[in-house]
Write a protein that holds these residues in place. Structure first.
Motif, PDB file in Angstrom:
ATOM      1  N   GLN A  93      -1.063   6.038  -6.626  1.00 36.69           N
ATOM      2  CA  GLN A  93      -2.363   5.402  -6.449  1.00 36.69           C
ATOM      3  C   GLN A  93      -3.213   6.231  -5.485  1.00 36.69           C
ATOM      4  O   GLN A  93      -2.790   6.526  -4.371  1.00 36.69           O
ATOM      5  N   PRO A  94      -4.414   6.640  -5.899  1.00 30.83           N
ATOM      6  CA  PRO A  94      -5.276   7.427  -5.002  1.00 30.83           C
ATOM      7  C   PRO A  94      -5.620   6.647  -3.735  1.00 30.83           C
ATOM      8  O   PRO A  94      -5.700   5.413  -3.749  1.00 30.83           O
ATOM      9  N   TRP A  95      -5.854   7.388  -2.641  1.00 26.56           N
ATOM     10  CA  TRP A  95      -6.228   6.739  -1.389  1.00 26.56           C
ATOM     11  C   TRP A  95      -7.596   6.079  -1.525  1.00 26.56           C
ATOM     12  O   TRP A  95      -8.527   6.620  -2.109  1.00 26.56           O
ATOM     13  N   ASN A  96      -7.678   4.886  -1.016  1.00 32.43           N
ATOM     14  CA  ASN A  96      -8.923   4.137  -0.957  1.00 32.43           C
ATOM     15  C   ASN A  96      -8.819   3.246   0.269  1.00 32.43           C
ATOM     16  O   ASN A  96      -7.782   2.627   0.495  1.00 32.43           O
ATOM     17  N   ARG A  97      -9.884   3.168   1.065  1.00 30.81           N
ATOM     18  CA  ARG A  97      -9.816   2.362   2.281  1.00 30.81           C
ATOM     19  C   ARG A  97      -9.505   0.891   1.976  1.00 30.81           C
ATOM     20  O   ARG A  97      -9.020   0.161   2.837  1.00 30.81           O
ATOM     21  N   ALA A 112       0.834  -1.204   0.000  1.00 28.26           N
ATOM     22  CA  ALA A 112       0.000   0.000   0.000  1.00 28.26           C
ATOM     23  C   ALA A 112       0.868   1.253   0.000  1.00 28.26           C
ATOM     24  O   ALA A 112       0.575   2.226  -0.703  1.00 28.26           O
ATOM     25  N   ARG A 113       1.948   1.229   0.761  1.00 25.34           N
ATOM     26  CA  ARG A 113       2.840   2.399   0.831  1.00 25.34           C
ATOM     27  C   ARG A 113       3.492   2.655  -0.520  1.00 25.34           C
ATOM     28  O   ARG A 113       3.573   3.802  -0.974  1.00 25.34           O
ATOM     29  N   LEU A 161      -7.201  -0.141   0.285  1.00 22.33           N
ATOM     30  CA  LEU A 161      -5.752  -0.327   0.365  1.00 22.33           C
ATOM     31  C   LEU A 161      -5.356  -1.057   1.645  1.00 22.33           C
ATOM     32  O   LEU A 161      -4.331  -1.741   1.687  1.00 22.33           O
ATOM     33  N   ARG A 166       0.896   4.076  -2.985  1.00 24.01           N
ATOM     34  CA  ARG A 166       0.586   5.478  -2.708  1.00 24.01           C
ATOM     35  C   ARG A 166       1.719   6.382  -3.187  1.00 24.01           C
ATOM     36  O   ARG A 166       1.475   7.440  -3.773  1.00 24.01           O
TER      37      ARG A 166
END
Length: 279
Positions: free
Chosen positions: A150-154, A142-143, A156, A146
């Motif tokens: 990559q846009p934030w999405n829960r 995820a890190r 992730l 990002r």
């Protein structure tokens, strides 16, 4: 237990290559790949031939001519040709995490099918992902995603969940455990018993209708969307047709209402196919 991985593709050799490199890095080795090609040009065949040599993987290329969206038909053909007793289904745009197949193998049971999910990458990240990112496993961080835009999405968060927490998330999720073509698995014998995919269906719920019939046949789905991880490469979807989708939904409704397990438009055509399969 040996696994055959069946995945569909259509004129997307760049994405297909990334997916196959994902299978080259699996921590489970007793498997083969069956590429269900819905009429791609020769570039896809050349890509498969090259990757067969470069990865050392056993890869079958099952192809038919391009006559429009016939994904269910080519998947049925690939199902029949798959040599293993247990089949994992995914798509040619879904890269598996290193433990993808070991997770499916470890949770497989008679009388059950597995229902997984996927995490969708942005188009920019999909294009930027390299072979090294896949083989190293960075594409599942995820890190790292990002940092790459990559846009934030829960969702992730599920990429960061360890095995114990992922199991908890699968037990508490409210998402229905359906047959999802990008991440699902079952014994081949169970798929043949319901006559495979319904070939009268185009895009939109065609995979889930198979799951409806498996349920009608007594199989119970197990949710694994947080344990069996793959990431989905973004692309255009020129095959989307609202009229076809509405037709598919009507077929699904009838399947659920009638309780039918057999489709007359599957691997064995016609209404007598079920009797023939039982003989």
């Amino acid at each position: 237990m040996r696994i055959s991985v069946v995945f569909s593709t259509y004129n997307a050799p760049e994405w297909l290559e990334k997916v196959i490199w994902g299978y080259s890095a699996q921590d489970f080795s007793d498997f083969d790949l069956v590429v269900a090609d819905d009429g791609s040009t020769d570039e896809t065949r050349r890509t498969v031939d090259r990757l067969r040599s470069e990865t050392g993987l056993e890869i079958r290329h099952v192809w038919h001519e391009d006559e429009g969206f016939r994904k269910c038909r080519i998947l049925n053909k690939a199902t029949v040709e798959a040599p293993s007793e247990y089949l994992v289904f995914t798509d040619g745009d879904c890269i598996p995490r290193r433990d993808f197949l070991s997770t499916h193998a470890g949770l497989a049971r008679p009388g059950r099918f597995l229902s997984g999910g996927t995490f969708r990458l942005s188009l920019a990240v999909s294009q930027a992902v390299t072979r090294e990112d896949i083989v190293s496993g960075q594409v599942f961080s995820a890190r790292w995603l990002r940092a790459g835009g990559q846009p934030w999405n829960r969702r992730l968060l599920k990429l960061a969940a360890g095995p114990w927490w992922a199991g908890v998330l699968d037990r508490i999720t409210t998402t229905n455990a359906s047959w999802n073509g990008h991440n699902a698995s079952a014994f081949k014998s169970d798929l043949l018993a319901v006559n495979g995919f319904n070939e009268e269906m185009g895009w939109g719920g065609e995979d889930r209708e198979l799951g409806d019939r498996l349920r009608n046949a007594g199989l119970r789905p197990l949710q694994v969307r947080n344990r069996a991880i793959c990431v989905h490469l973004e692309h255009e979807r020129g095959y989307v047709d609202d009229e076809v989708y509405r037709k598919n939904q009507a077929i699904r409704k009838q399947t659920r209402r009638s309780g039918r397990t057999w489709t007359e438009h599957g691997i064995v055509p016609g209404p007598k196919g079920a009797e023939a399969a039982a003989d």
